[in-house]
Design an enzyme around this catalytic site. Sequence first.
Site, PDB file in Angstrom:
ATOM      1  N   ASP A 232      -7.740 -10.735   7.865  1.00  0.00           N
ATOM      2  CA  ASP A 232      -7.965  -9.593   6.968  1.00  0.00           C
ATOM      3  C   ASP A 232      -8.262 -10.129   5.577  1.00  0.00           C
ATOM      4  OD1 ASP A 232      -8.181  -7.054   5.948  1.00  0.00           O
ATOM      5  OD2 ASP A 232      -6.046  -6.584   6.053  1.00  0.00           O
ATOM      6  N   LYS A 233      -8.795  -9.248   4.760  1.00  0.00           N
ATOM      7  CA  LYS A 233      -9.011  -9.620   3.367  1.00  0.00           C
ATOM      8  C   LYS A 233      -8.382  -8.542   2.481  1.00  0.00           C
ATOM      9  CE  LYS A 233     -12.434  -7.928   0.382  1.00  0.00           C
ATOM     10  NZ  LYS A 233     -12.338  -6.554   0.294  1.00  0.00           N
ATOM     11  N   HIS A 234      -7.995  -8.956   1.290  1.00  0.00           N
ATOM     12  CA  HIS A 234      -7.473  -7.984   0.331  1.00  0.00           C
ATOM     13  C   HIS A 234      -8.134  -8.232  -1.009  1.00  0.00           C
ATOM     14  CE1 HIS A 234      -4.668  -5.306  -1.671  1.00  0.00           C
ATOM     15  NE2 HIS A 234      -4.675  -6.190  -2.648  1.00  0.00           N
ATOM     16  N   SER A 235      -8.593  -7.158  -1.629  1.00  0.00           N
ATOM     17  CA  SER A 235      -9.139  -7.272  -2.978  1.00  0.00           C
ATOM     18  C   SER A 235      -8.165  -6.609  -3.935  1.00  0.00           C
ATOM     19  CB  SER A 235     -10.493  -6.570  -3.037  1.00  0.00           C
ATOM     20  OG  SER A 235     -10.808  -6.251  -4.383  1.00  0.00           O
TER      21      SER A 235
ATOM     22  N   THR B 133     -10.955   1.758  -0.647  1.00  0.00           N
ATOM     23  CA  THR B 133     -11.726   1.665   0.602  1.00  0.00           C
ATOM     24  C   THR B 133     -11.592   2.935   1.445  1.00  0.00           C
ATOM     25  OG1 THR B 133     -11.558  -0.724   0.586  1.00  0.00           O
ATOM     26  CG2 THR B 133     -11.943   0.292   2.725  1.00  0.00           C
TER      27      THR B 133
ATOM     28  N   SER C 194       4.330  -6.908  -3.388  1.00  0.00           N
ATOM     29  CA  SER C 194       3.773  -5.622  -2.978  1.00  0.00           C
ATOM     30  C   SER C 194       2.555  -5.816  -2.078  1.00  0.00           C
ATOM     31  CB  SER C 194       3.394  -4.827  -4.236  1.00  0.00           C
ATOM     32  OG  SER C 194       2.603  -3.720  -3.920  1.00  0.00           O
TER      33      SER C 194
ATOM     34  N   LYS D 241       0.294  -6.834   3.805  1.00  0.00           N
ATOM     35  CA  LYS D 241      -0.647  -7.646   4.592  1.00  0.00           C
ATOM     36  C   LYS D 241       0.090  -8.462   5.659  1.00  0.00           C
ATOM     37  CE  LYS D 241      -4.297  -6.138   3.020  1.00  0.00           C
ATOM     38  NZ  LYS D 241      -5.274  -5.486   3.902  1.00  0.00           N
TER      39      LYS D 241
HETATM   40  N1  URA Z   1      -1.925  -3.351  -5.344  1.00  0.00           N
HETATM   41  C1  URA Z   1      -0.781  -3.260  -4.637  1.00  0.00           C
HETATM   42  O1  URA Z   1      -0.775  -2.917  -3.471  1.00  0.00           O
HETATM   43  N2  URA Z   1       0.374  -3.557  -5.276  1.00  0.00           N
HETATM   44  C2  URA Z   1       0.418  -3.946  -6.552  1.00  0.00           C
HETATM   45  O2  URA Z   1       1.479  -4.218  -7.037  1.00  0.00           O
HETATM   46  C3  URA Z   1      -0.785  -4.039  -7.260  1.00  0.00           C
HETATM   47  C4  URA Z   1      -1.949  -3.729  -6.630  1.00  0.00           C
END
Ligand code: URA
Length: 413
Positions: free
Chosen positions: A79-82, A119, A182, A187
């Site tokens: 997976d990716k997270h931005s 998204t 967080s 994830k």
């Molecule tokens: N996105 C999140 O899910 N948590 C944060 O603390 C900041 C951005």
Amino acid sequence: MIDDILRIKRAGGRLSDDQIASFVRGVVEGTVSRPQAAAWLGFVFIRGLDDGETVALTREMTNSGTRLSWPGIEGPFVDKHSTGGVGDKVSLVLAPLWAELGWKVPMISGRGLGHTGGTLDKLEAIPGYRCDLDDAALHATLRDVGCFISGQTGELAPSDRVLYALRNETQTVECIPLIVASILSKKLAEGLDRLVLDVKVGSGAFMKTFADAKTLAEAMVRVGNGYGVHTTANLTDMEQPLGIAAGNVNEVVESIETLKGGGPADLRALTLALAGHPDAERVLDSGAAYARFERMVHAQGGSLAALPHAPRELVVLAEETGFITRCDALAVGRAAFVLGAGRLRAEDAVDPRVGVLVHKKVGDRVERGEPLATLQTADRAVERARAEVAGAFTIGQVAAPRPLVLARIEATP
Ligand code: URA
């Protein structure tokens, strides 16, 4: 116990793993009150958490709810997270692209807040698209299609829901250990083998400076790899919007163009950089990733047959000739927001049809009277949006395109 925990952190002391576990359990079970949790967040904001405390907090938040697993499905799970920005629709392209390359992508995404898009809001611009799949539907979609993009279920990292809402209310969002815990708790609960992080830097991003973004990226890479999930991070530019479209349905349209091998050069380049697979470019050009996207949309109840569109368009023209030296992502994001594409509070609705198209990017030549941007409107706040967009652009006499990928952070041994 909570009194000790608060006293220790207030004095700048170090919390044990047991104390952090007890705090997170108390938040979820309600034995730690909201004022106590808010005080704890304030002390952490000021006093910080060291790496060991951050790892413990991430672990306890991950374990505070369901951990997804994918029995009977062959990985790798990726997976990716931005960290969020303006015009960032990479997930819509990358998830089906990875699935087409044989990786499984269980992507749990979020909604937009303020000037940054989400998204799920973009995908919900597709009529019928459902972001509330239950565990059985998530499993079936991952098995049959190879990817899904859905929302956080109630059981996934529930401690984050409580703490994030409190952070919003107490001005304690911008705290690196809390952000790390967080993001990663959600994830790491997805049952991943690999995680690719896109940490945005610049005016439209959460992290405004390279130094802060690097600190956040390095911390996430350390904690992610510490959990045995192969985690890498890219620091990427968010001084200007990504691609051309900022909004919701307009970003779906641009994603489809990119999935068919076209699309804006920067969106394509960033998607390929994050994909990190030698065959990614060939697959994108073949159109197979688009077919995979269609399958994902259908599996999640959506139909691409009749996408909505904004009732009216207004073109913003250049008032001088020269080169674009600035196209401020924050101002473009604010314009899309006031037109109705974004939300102020989690419970607000967004208008999927409205947004901004940016026709010129930093380094481009522009002639006086040429279109700089198009506002796609539903007649709400058009003048404010026009002023934001006009103010977003600076025209000078030197062509200096911006680099897109600023750095890549790998685990250090
Ligand atoms: N996105 C999140 O899910 N948590 C944060 O603390 C900041 C951005």
